[in-house]
Design a protein around this motif. Structure first.
Motif: not given
Length: 303
Positions: A143, A270, A272
């Motif tokens: 991340t 999420e 991404t």
């Protein structure tokens, strides 16, 4: 059964597996609802599976005799229990898509677990799939806030541990193939209920898990979740018995789809580009494992 059943039976079997995947894929939502009503996911898991065990014993009490006669089934129960503790807790406290993807490292772990438990030496193809899956998990774990692709919290560790336990469960199921099916079912459901209860009690002692305090509004959710899991497990037994193992594994990957769509729609994940890329590598490895040629499975001793 070694081959897919023709026509209507095969369609019903696929539908049953999709139902099972749907229940698991959206189970994060009722677990979070129960937590909001005062029941931690560990307590919810314990109550749900112990209710199922009571139902199994009511229908077939002889299953208990078969379970007690096979010491290996105690290990199966422990592995199944750790699987449920890891997954059910992780989807309640973490990003759902991230958790499900890390959990689905299971086919990669299976290469190493089968080597350890069953003496199945990995082939070049299985090692390639393992490397592909591990590349995917490194992408998911890296991340912007971390310098290294390592687990970022309890949810990541629970998901990875749950997937590893799931791989052990599958290998033990094959190792215990000569035991009665009802005894194996009792071991898995009983182990899931007891391990969740023990983990909850330990969590209470460490003050990380609150005591059970289910509000009245949560009772219908608890009953509905229990019925849903009973139906999903029945569907899994029906579908898996009528399709090839490879087909079953591929259909079960729809769980990722259900989890991703539901969690993204409800703001619990999420999506991404990094997660989508890493997830694609993990799913590809799982599909390749499911579609591995039967000749390769024969060389490694798989049943």
């Amino acid at each position: 059964m070694t081959g897919a059943a023709p026509g209507r039976t095969a369609a019903l079997a696929v539908t049953a597996l999709v139902l099972n995947a749907f229940v698991w894929g959206v189970s994060w939502w009722p677990f979070r609802q129960l937590q909001g009503h005062g029941l931690h996911p560990l307590w919810a898991t314990a109550l749900m599976y112990l209710m199922i065990v009571a139902g199994v014993l009511a229908v077939n009490f002889k299953a208990l005799r078969g379970f007690l006669a096979s010491p290996q089934l105690w290990l199966l129960g422990a592995a199944a229990g750790l699987t449920n503790v890891g997954f059910n807790w992780a989807v309640t406290v973490g990003d759902v898509v991230r958790v499900v993807l890390l959990f689905y490292l299971m086919p990669a772990w299976s290469v190493l677990v089968a080597w350890w438990l069953l003496g199945e030496k990995p082939t070049a193809g299985s090692l390639l799939r393992l490397a592909l899956a591990m590349a995917g998990v490194l992408v998911v774990l890296k991340t912007p806030d971390s310098a290294w692709p390592v687990p970022q919290g309890a949810a990541d560790w629970l998901a990875i541990g749950g997937g590893l336990s799931f791989a052990v469960t599958n290998s033990l199921l094959r190792k215990c193939a000569d035991t009665p099916g009802s005894a194996r079912m009792l071991a898995m459901f009983g182990g899931s209920g007891l391990l969740a209860a023990l983990a909850a009690l330990l969590g209470m002692a460490l003050e990380v898990v609150p005591g059970p305090a289910l509000q009245a509004a949560g009772i219908p959710v608890m009953l509905g979740l229990g019925l849903a899991f009973m139906a999903s497990n029945t569907a899994l037994l029906y579908g898996a018995a009528r399709l090839t193992a490879g087909t079953t594994a591929i259909v079960m990957l729809t769980e990722i789809l259900f989890a991703s769509l539901s969690s993204a729609a409800l703001g619990a994940a999420e999506l991404t580009p990094r997660v989508l890329l890493g997830g694609s590598l993990i799913v590809l490895a799982a599909v390749l494992a499911a579609a591995a040629p039967s000749a390769e499975k024969g060389r490694t001793g798989a049943k």
